[in-house]
Design an enzyme around this catalytic site. Structure first.
Site, PDB file in Angstrom:
ATOM      1  N   ASN A   9      37.074  34.144  51.332  1.00 56.80           N
ATOM      2  CA  ASN A   9      37.418  34.486  50.069  1.00 56.80           C
ATOM      3  C   ASN A   9      37.783  36.071  50.219  1.00 56.80           C
ATOM      4  O   ASN A   9      36.948  36.910  50.591  1.00 56.80           O
ATOM      5  CB  ASN A   9      36.169  34.437  49.323  1.00 56.80           C
ATOM      6  CG  ASN A   9      36.629  35.257  47.852  1.00 56.80           C
ATOM      7  OD1 ASN A   9      37.356  35.644  47.499  1.00 56.80           O
ATOM      8  ND2 ASN A   9      35.364  35.270  47.032  1.00 56.80           N
ATOM      9  N   LYS A  11      38.756  38.053  48.071  1.00 53.55           N
ATOM     10  CA  LYS A  11      38.583  38.892  46.842  1.00 53.55           C
ATOM     11  C   LYS A  11      39.738  39.698  46.667  1.00 53.55           C
ATOM     12  O   LYS A  11      40.809  39.505  46.980  1.00 53.55           O
ATOM     13  CB  LYS A  11      37.201  39.764  47.174  1.00 53.55           C
ATOM     14  CG  LYS A  11      36.156  39.072  47.850  1.00 53.55           C
ATOM     15  CD  LYS A  11      34.713  39.570  47.409  1.00 53.55           C
ATOM     16  CE  LYS A  11      33.850  38.581  47.893  1.00 53.55           C
ATOM     17  NZ  LYS A  11      32.407  39.104  47.595  1.00 53.55           N
ATOM     18  N   HIS A  95      32.891  31.886  40.607  1.00 48.41           N
ATOM     19  CA  HIS A  95      32.378  33.005  41.907  1.00 48.41           C
ATOM     20  C   HIS A  95      31.394  33.815  40.915  1.00 48.41           C
ATOM     21  O   HIS A  95      31.601  34.180  39.830  1.00 48.41           O
ATOM     22  CB  HIS A  95      33.394  33.689  42.333  1.00 48.41           C
ATOM     23  CG  HIS A  95      32.836  34.393  43.538  1.00 48.41           C
ATOM     24  ND1 HIS A  95      32.346  35.582  43.325  1.00 48.41           N
ATOM     25  CD2 HIS A  95      32.770  34.127  45.026  1.00 48.41           C
ATOM     26  CE1 HIS A  95      31.950  36.145  44.450  1.00 48.41           C
ATOM     27  NE2 HIS A  95      32.250  35.130  45.327  1.00 48.41           N
ATOM     28  N   GLU A  97      31.026  36.860  41.101  1.00 45.10           N
ATOM     29  CA  GLU A  97      31.632  38.280  40.595  1.00 45.10           C
ATOM     30  C   GLU A  97      32.562  37.993  38.944  1.00 45.10           C
ATOM     31  O   GLU A  97      32.584  38.845  38.372  1.00 45.10           O
ATOM     32  CB  GLU A  97      32.548  38.653  41.597  1.00 45.10           C
ATOM     33  CG  GLU A  97      31.707  39.381  42.728  1.00 45.10           C
ATOM     34  CD  GLU A  97      32.415  39.253  44.146  1.00 45.10           C
ATOM     35  OE1 GLU A  97      33.764  39.176  44.266  1.00 45.10           O
ATOM     36  OE2 GLU A  97      31.705  39.825  45.155  1.00 45.10           O
ATOM     37  N   GLU A 167      25.864  30.040  46.489  1.00 47.76           N
ATOM     38  CA  GLU A 167      25.770  31.613  46.747  1.00 47.76           C
ATOM     39  C   GLU A 167      25.034  32.335  45.944  1.00 47.76           C
ATOM     40  O   GLU A 167      25.160  32.653  44.825  1.00 47.76           O
ATOM     41  CB  GLU A 167      27.299  31.972  46.521  1.00 47.76           C
ATOM     42  CG  GLU A 167      28.550  31.284  47.086  1.00 47.76           C
ATOM     43  CD  GLU A 167      29.803  32.072  47.320  1.00 47.76           C
ATOM     44  OE1 GLU A 167      30.152  32.421  48.465  1.00 47.76           O
ATOM     45  OE2 GLU A 167      30.259  32.850  46.528  1.00 47.76           O
ATOM     46  N   GLY A 173      27.653  40.076  49.843  1.00 44.06           N
ATOM     47  CA  GLY A 173      28.042  41.399  49.968  1.00 44.06           C
ATOM     48  C   GLY A 173      27.038  42.398  50.287  1.00 44.06           C
ATOM     49  O   GLY A 173      27.219  43.410  50.550  1.00 44.06           O
ATOM     50  N   SER A 213      26.766  36.727  52.808  1.00 46.61           N
ATOM     51  CA  SER A 213      26.630  37.667  53.983  1.00 46.61           C
ATOM     52  C   SER A 213      26.583  36.617  55.318  1.00 46.61           C
ATOM     53  O   SER A 213      25.732  37.106  56.271  1.00 46.61           O
ATOM     54  CB  SER A 213      25.234  38.358  53.966  1.00 46.61           C
ATOM     55  OG  SER A 213      25.489  39.293  53.108  1.00 46.61           O
TER      56      SER A 213
HETATM   57  C1  PEP Z   1      31.693  35.727  48.627  1.00 45.35           C
HETATM   58  O1  PEP Z   1      32.080  36.626  47.956  1.00 45.35           O
HETATM   59  O2  PEP Z   1      31.998  34.500  48.316  1.00 45.35           O
HETATM   60  C2  PEP Z   1      30.729  35.993  49.583  1.00 45.35           C
HETATM   61  C3  PEP Z   1      29.990  35.138  50.266  1.00 45.35           C
HETATM   62  O3  PEP Z   1      30.665  37.392  50.288  1.00 45.35           O
HETATM   63  P1  PEP Z   1      30.117  38.030  51.635  1.00 45.35           P
HETATM   64  O4  PEP Z   1      30.279  36.933  52.666  1.00 45.35           O
HETATM   65  O5  PEP Z   1      30.852  39.143  52.019  1.00 45.35           O
HETATM   66  O6  PEP Z   1      28.600  38.014  51.383  1.00 45.35           O
END
Ligand code: PEP
Length: 250
Positions: A9, A11, A95, A97, A167, A173, A213
């Site tokens: 992803n 973003k 997601h 976000e 997630e 992040g 992460s």
């Molecule tokens: C994501 O945005 O779906 C995600 C898992 O981000 P990160 O790997 O940076 O934590």
């Protein structure tokens, strides 16, 4: 049998040049031997050039969002048909976000899911709890409600087009990851919820990805868990070598 999947992803990162540069770097890596489907989700504006560049590659394309309407007076929005016409096969919905910053509710997500399926998208449907809910031991309940309210209006046959991405918001992040045991525990729970709503076939046939992460140094341990079928990768997907190293976990 369910698939292993590693999805990136991107973003709101990468202008067109940067996006093409990253795709070229990914094409230099050998993903062919990896026993997993590989997907990237660049920003909308980079999808068509990405699609053209990936014609001879096993890497598939995903959009990061879509509008729940077919077309019309929705300034600034992107329709499912537009995304299909530029080569997106998957779409990420729900997601955290989008839920937190753009107030996407379960009710809205349910509509997006319906529209996306109507247009033959495969959906990576994201669920996951915030830190306070984890600390209060309410994470099982949170993900169950997100599934019930955003996804479970669809039929058993439509579930074939669904990938679930668990997630935990506190791990996205932040550099903090769920432990492999924490991931396994909740993925197994999600599978139970799928079995209760649909049946064992759906539960066993649905890929459930972990996101939060994931990096080259922790992917293998997490993906080794029985109910973890791969990952949705944010930050580490912006570097071709890191993304490949994560995919190499399979
Ligand atoms: C994501 O945005 O779906 C995600 C898992 O981000 P990160 O790997 O940076 O934590």
């Amino acid at each position: 049998m369910r698939k292993n999947i590693v999805a990136g992803n991107w973003k709101m990162n990468c202008n067109l040049d940067e996006s093409q540069h990253l795709i070229n770097a990914l094409k230099l890596e050998d993903f062919e031997q990896i026993k997993a489907e590989i997907i990237i989700a660049p920003p909308f504006t980079n999808l068509y050039p990405a699609h053209q560049s990936l014609q001879d590659s096993k890497i598939k394309l995903s959009a990061q969002n879509l509008n729940e309407n077919e077309n019309g007076a929705f300034t600034g929005e992107i329709s499912p048909e537009m995304l299909k016409s530029v080569g997106a096969e998957y779409v990420i919905l729900g997601h955290s976000e989008r839920r937190a910053i753009y107030n996407e509710t379960d009710e809205l997500l349910a509509k997006k899911v319906t529209t996306a399926l109507k247009h033959d998208f495969k959906i990576m449907f994201c669920i996951g709890e915030e830190l306070d809910k984890r600390q209060a031991g309410k994470h099982f309940e949170v993900v169950e409600n997100q599934l019930k309210n955003g996804l479970f209006h669809i039929s058993e046959s439509e579930m074939k087009n669904i990938v679930i991405a668990y997630e935990p918001v506190w791990a996205i992040g932040t550099g903090e990851t769920a432990s492999p045991e924490q991931a396994q525990e909740i993925h197994a729970h999600i599978r139970k919820v799928l079995a209760k709503k649909y049946n064992e076939n759906v539960a066993e046939g649905t890929s459930i990805l972990y996101g939060g992460s994931v990096k080259p140094n922790n992917a293998k341990e997490i993906f080794a868990k029985k109910d973890v079928d791969g990952g949705l990768i944010g930050g580490a997907s912006l570097d071709a070598k890191s993304f490949k190293a994560i995919a190499d976990s399979f």
